[in-house]
Design an enzyme around this catalytic site. Structure first.
Site, PDB file in Angstrom:
ATOM      1  N   SER A   1       0.832  -1.206   0.000  1.00  0.00           N
ATOM      2  CA  SER A   1       0.000   0.000   0.000  1.00  0.00           C
ATOM      3  C   SER A   1       0.863   1.251   0.000  1.00  0.00           C
ATOM      4  CB  SER A   1      -0.950   0.001   1.207  1.00  0.00           C
ATOM      5  OG  SER A   1      -0.215  -0.188   2.400  1.00  0.00           O
TER       6      SER A   1
ATOM      7  N   LYS B   1       4.812 -11.043   3.621  1.00  0.00           N
ATOM      8  CA  LYS B   1       3.370 -11.303   3.445  1.00  0.00           C
ATOM      9  C   LYS B   1       3.104 -11.458   1.953  1.00  0.00           C
ATOM     10  CE  LYS B   1       0.077  -7.958   3.994  1.00  0.00           C
ATOM     11  NZ  LYS B   1      -0.519  -7.933   2.656  1.00  0.00           N
TER      12      LYS B   1
ATOM     13  N   GLU C   1      -9.086  -9.519   4.904  1.00  0.00           N
ATOM     14  CA  GLU C   1      -9.473  -8.151   4.541  1.00  0.00           C
ATOM     15  C   GLU C   1     -10.887  -8.138   3.965  1.00  0.00           C
ATOM     16  OE1 GLU C   1      -6.587  -5.865   2.342  1.00  0.00           O
ATOM     17  OE2 GLU C   1      -7.976  -4.196   2.058  1.00  0.00           O
TER      18      GLU C   1
END
Ligand code: KIV
Length: 310
Positions: free
Chosen positions: A91, A159, A227
């Site tokens: 992000s 991740k 998420e």
């Protein structure tokens, strides 16, 4: 599945008592003159959070928080505030580099941010996101990318986004000594396939999500991000997994919660998803500071004698 306990070097059913998370011994390396014992009156050195501690917290039912971090000041503040896990997320594509999606960010763009966050923290476990296109080809590509984050970035874990299709990648990394956090539900790197920001796991697809979570646990993942998943599905996943779930828009029953720091602190003044809670208004504070600075410079108020050298 490799249980947290057996990964900890204590196979289930073993006669050897399981070490508790607080039992890490002093590293046997660097024990020569270059690493003197701390003086008796010095505070004990701060120790990094380790994965067995996160597993022990799940066992004790203790919740923990994770934040993104991409730069030195934020990382230092979050570390001092006691956030145990910091994610240098892809992000950064949106929040640092100004891209519209997470897809364009490259390993070479993310690596220096990982290095900055690792250098700026003493206690937090620092997790590096594997960017889009850097692990999808197969286990060998994933291993090459993750190795760079561990070796050149100093990350403590990585991740990756996706379920059972990425079990081979996860097995390869864990087998090579690289801890992996999986990311399920809405996976931003697949937003074009998903068709935008959409809640995942409603109706029958809830079973698929649970199966994916179990497959990633089986492959050796140490935790799973969920998420934008319905709260009841996230609750089921959390109950079925031995490893922690980290929710973002997945309700209150996950073992941990993560937010993007610029959303949580209000530096991002634009629209944010429903799950974001703003704990500060840094965007407004910064706007007002910039306006005040601009106007004081224009008016000749700054710099005054107090901020000048004689
Ligand atoms: O990159 C990121 O910030 C993330 C979190 C939203 C989990 O993957």
């Amino acid at each position: 599945m490799t249980s947290p306990a057996s990964r900890d070097g204590n196979a289930e059913g073993s006669a050897t008592p399981r070490r508790s998370a607080g039992d890490e011994v002093t590293a046997p390396y660097r024990s020569g003159p270059s690493a003197p014992e701390p003086a008796a009156n010095q505070p004990a050195p701060v120790k990094r959070i380790r994965i067995p501690q996160l597993h022990a917290m799940k066992e004790r039912g203790e919740r923990w928080a994770m934040l993104t971090a991409y730069d030195t000041y934020a990382a230092e503040i979050f570390d001092e505030a006691g956030i145990p896990v910091l994610l240098v997320g892809d992000s950064a594509a949106n929040n640092v580099y100004g891209y519209d999606t997470t897809l364009p960010i490259t390993v070479d763009e993310l690596l220096p941010l990982v290095r900055a966050v690792v250098r700026s923290t003493r206690r937090a476990l620092v997790l590096a996101d594997l960017p889009f296109g850097s692990y999808q080809v197969g286990p060998a590509q994933a291993l090459e990318t993750a190795t760079r984050f561990m070796k050149e970035g100093g990350a403590h874990a990585v991740k990756l986004e996706g379920g059972r299709r990425f079990a081979p990648q996860t097995e390869a990394l864990v087998g090579a000594g690289i801890p992996v956090m999986a990311h399920l539900g809405f996976t931003p790197q697949s937003e074009h396939t998903i068709g935008g920001y959409r809640v995942q796991g409603r109706g029958d697809t809830g079973e698929t999500l649970i199966a994916d979570a179990l497959a990633m646990q089986e492959a050796g993942a140490f935790a799973v991000v969920l998420e934008m998943v319905p709260a009841d599905v996230a609750k089921r996943v959390t109950a079925e997994l031995a490893i922690p779930t980290v929710g973002i828009g997945a309700g209150p029953d996950c073992d941990a919660q993560v937010l993007v720091w610029q959303d949580m602190a209000g530096l991002n003044r634009g629209r944010t998803p429903r799950f974001v809670k703003r704990y500060a208004d840094l965007g407004d504070a910064l706007f007002n500071a910039a306006r005040a600075f601009g106007s004081e410079v224009r008016d000749g108020v700054y710099p005054d004698p107090e901020h000048s050298y004689s």
